[in-house]
Design an enzyme around this catalytic site. Structure first.
Site, PDB file in Angstrom:
ATOM      1  N   ASN A  92      13.947  -6.144  -1.188  1.00  0.00           N
ATOM      2  CA  ASN A  92      12.797  -5.421  -1.718  1.00  0.00           C
ATOM      3  C   ASN A  92      13.365  -4.307  -2.603  1.00  0.00           C
ATOM      4  OD1 ASN A  92      10.533  -3.932  -2.263  1.00  0.00           O
ATOM      5  ND2 ASN A  92       9.940  -3.634  -0.124  1.00  0.00           N
ATOM      6  N   ARG A  94      10.889  -9.761  -2.664  1.00  0.00           N
ATOM      7  CA  ARG A  94       9.513  -9.284  -2.753  1.00  0.00           C
ATOM      8  C   ARG A  94       9.247  -8.954  -4.221  1.00  0.00           C
ATOM      9  NH1 ARG A  94       7.048  -3.569  -1.876  1.00  0.00           N
ATOM     10  NH2 ARG A  94       4.850  -4.137  -1.889  1.00  0.00           N
ATOM     11  N   HIS A 130      -0.551  -5.794  -1.108  1.00  0.00           N
ATOM     12  CA  HIS A 130      -0.250  -5.933   0.329  1.00  0.00           C
ATOM     13  C   HIS A 130      -0.547  -7.359   0.816  1.00  0.00           C
ATOM     14  CE1 HIS A 130      -1.087  -1.361   1.207  1.00  0.00           C
ATOM     15  NE2 HIS A 130       0.194  -1.560   0.983  1.00  0.00           N
ATOM     16  N   ARG A 148      -2.953   8.773  -2.402  1.00  0.00           N
ATOM     17  CA  ARG A 148      -3.857   8.182  -3.396  1.00  0.00           C
ATOM     18  C   ARG A 148      -5.307   8.403  -2.987  1.00  0.00           C
ATOM     19  NH1 ARG A 148      -0.908   2.807  -2.904  1.00  0.00           N
ATOM     20  NH2 ARG A 148       0.962   3.059  -4.172  1.00  0.00           N
ATOM     21  N   GLU A 174       6.400  -8.165   6.831  1.00  0.00           N
ATOM     22  CA  GLU A 174       6.444  -8.811   5.514  1.00  0.00           C
ATOM     23  C   GLU A 174       7.774  -9.510   5.279  1.00  0.00           C
ATOM     24  OE1 GLU A 174       4.210  -5.902   2.630  1.00  0.00           O
ATOM     25  OE2 GLU A 174       4.792  -4.866   4.453  1.00  0.00           O
TER      26      GLU A 174
END
Ligand code: AMP
Length: 414
Positions: A7, A99, A189, A250, A395
């Site tokens: 990743n 990823r 996601h 956010r 993940e």
């Protein structure tokens, strides 16, 4: 097969090595051999390495770029120091799973990396200018180290949401903006939502078609996904990860006119407002204290600070709003699935989000909810019609499994 999962970010590289194959996937007996991350690449990098269940080791080293970081990781992996009996040389890495943040409309499932696929990922750079270039750098670094004979697979964060239909993915703005600039909802996601939906149906022994759930990935980034008959039919993040739920820094949803209004009132450019909404808003913006939910929960407990309380209330309010909307769009769901750092660990936040859903016949088992911290299981009470589950996301495991399946030409998993 030992799969190196990468990743790669703009200044970081996270990795794991997972031993898996088709039999292990079936038995759910994949083995994590090691994991780690390199942060602050480009300067004096901070490296954290961990073999199996062993202790974490931290060190620093000047690492110029992702290639240098991967070199460093590989040297450790193959050394006696890492103490991984199955990995003694680069040949013991059999495949690399990457990823990739954005697959645009080009990739609806994981793909073997060929020159054509690389070109496709490059074509998506304007959709994720901060992420896709780093993801590509990771692949190129791996190609340089392992050569063309070690297959690499790209697993896209957007792919799971490629099943969204037009009413869910189009914004109500002039249609030519979609045609000209591919402006639409993509959702993110996806690997996490897909993984927890998969675990949910394994736990309940359901088929994909029987899987009707709302998955809530609540971490520093947060998103909700409506999954009907095993497919994502709507997701809260949009063209970018800014839309939807309240997150650590956010804002999530807001009135789009606020962008020009804030720009005018504060004398900022559109880009600067974008940065403000991405990095100074959410839990941090409201509380004025922290983006970290655990710190906020502790603060609330100790000092009952008004703005901390508000930040937590707004976070939960927004999540509840999405659950309600998705229940309507999906014609009801069988379960809520909580994941991500907050969803997996905070029984308080889960309880707050679930409260008031008695109308949907959701009843929490409070004892069970308090008990499940970072572990998998049901938290709704006997007889609850809308059930609730905690399922820690993984993940990397899904990336490793997809890598094996793609390389062996197995069909997309059901
Ligand atoms: P993630 O981005 O998935 O790693 O999640 C990070 C978020 O999970 C941070 O806001 C953490 O504070 C939060 N988190 C982790 N453990 C807890 C906990 N026990 N209670 C509340 N929040 C937590």
């Amino acid at each position: 097969m030992n799969v190196l999962v990468l990743n790669a970010g703009s200044s970081s590289l996270k990795f794991q090595v997972i031993a898996t194959d088709l039999e292990r996937i079936k038995q759910n007996s994949d083995e994590r051999l090691c994991r780690g991350q390199v942060e602050r690449i480009g300067g004096n990098a901070i490296i954290t390495l961990q073999s199996g269940q062993g202790a974490r080791h931290k060190s620093t080293a000047p690492l110029r770029d992702i290639g240098a970081a991967l070199d460093y990781v590989l040297k450790w992996l193959t050394s006696a120091e890492s103490d991984i009996p199955d990995i003694n040389s680069p040949e013991d890495i059999h495949a690399v799973g990457n990823r990739v943040v954005h697959g645009g409309e080009l990739f609806s499932e994981s793909a073997l990396i060929t020159d054509q696929v690389l070109k496709g990922i490059e074509d998506c750079i304007d959709l994720a200018p901060l992420h896709n270039p780093s993801n590509i750098q990771g692949m190129m670094a791996a190609r340089k180290i392992f050569g063309q004979n070690v297959p690499q697979v790209a697993v896209f964060d957007t792919a799971f949401h490629s099943s969204l239909a037009e009413p869910a993915y189009l914004y109500a703005i002039p249609y030519h903006l979609y045609q000209r600039h591919r402006i639409r909802r993509y959702g993110f996601h996806g690997t996490s939502h897909r993984y927890v939906a998969h675990r949910y149906r394994a736990l309940r022994q359901l088929t994909r078609e029987q899987t009707n759930v709302i998955t809530l990935h609540l971490g520093n980034g947060a998103s909700a996904t409506a999954i009907r008959a095993g497919k994502s039919i709507d997701s809260s993040m949009g063209m970018t990860p800014l839309e939807g739920l309240v997150m650590g820094t956010r804002s999530g949803d807001l009135d789009p006119s606020l962008v020009s209004l804030i720009a005018m009132k504060e004398g900022l450019s559109a880009n600067e407002v974008d940065t403000l909404l991405n990095t100074q808003s959410g839990l941090l913006g409201i509380s004025g204290l922290s983006n970290d939910m655990r710190a906020l929960c502790d603060e609330l407990h100790q000092h009952d600070d008004r703005r901390v309380r508000l930040a937590i209330e707004i976070f939960c309010w927004r999540a509840r709003k999405y659950i309600g909307a998705y229940l309507a769009c999906m014609n009801g769901a069988d379960a809520l699935v909580f994941t991500g750092g907050i969803g997996e660990n905070s029984s308080t936040i889960r309880a707050r989000i679930c409260s008031g859903f008695e109308w949907a016949a959701l009843k929490l088992d409070e004892e069970q909810n308090d008990k499940l911290v970072g572990t998998e299981g049901e938290i709704s009470a006997e007889g609850s019609k809308l059930r609730a589950y905690v399922i820690p996301t993984d993940e990397e495991l899904l990336i490793a499994r997809d890598t094996v399946r793609v390389i062996l030409g197995e069909p997309h998993p059901s």
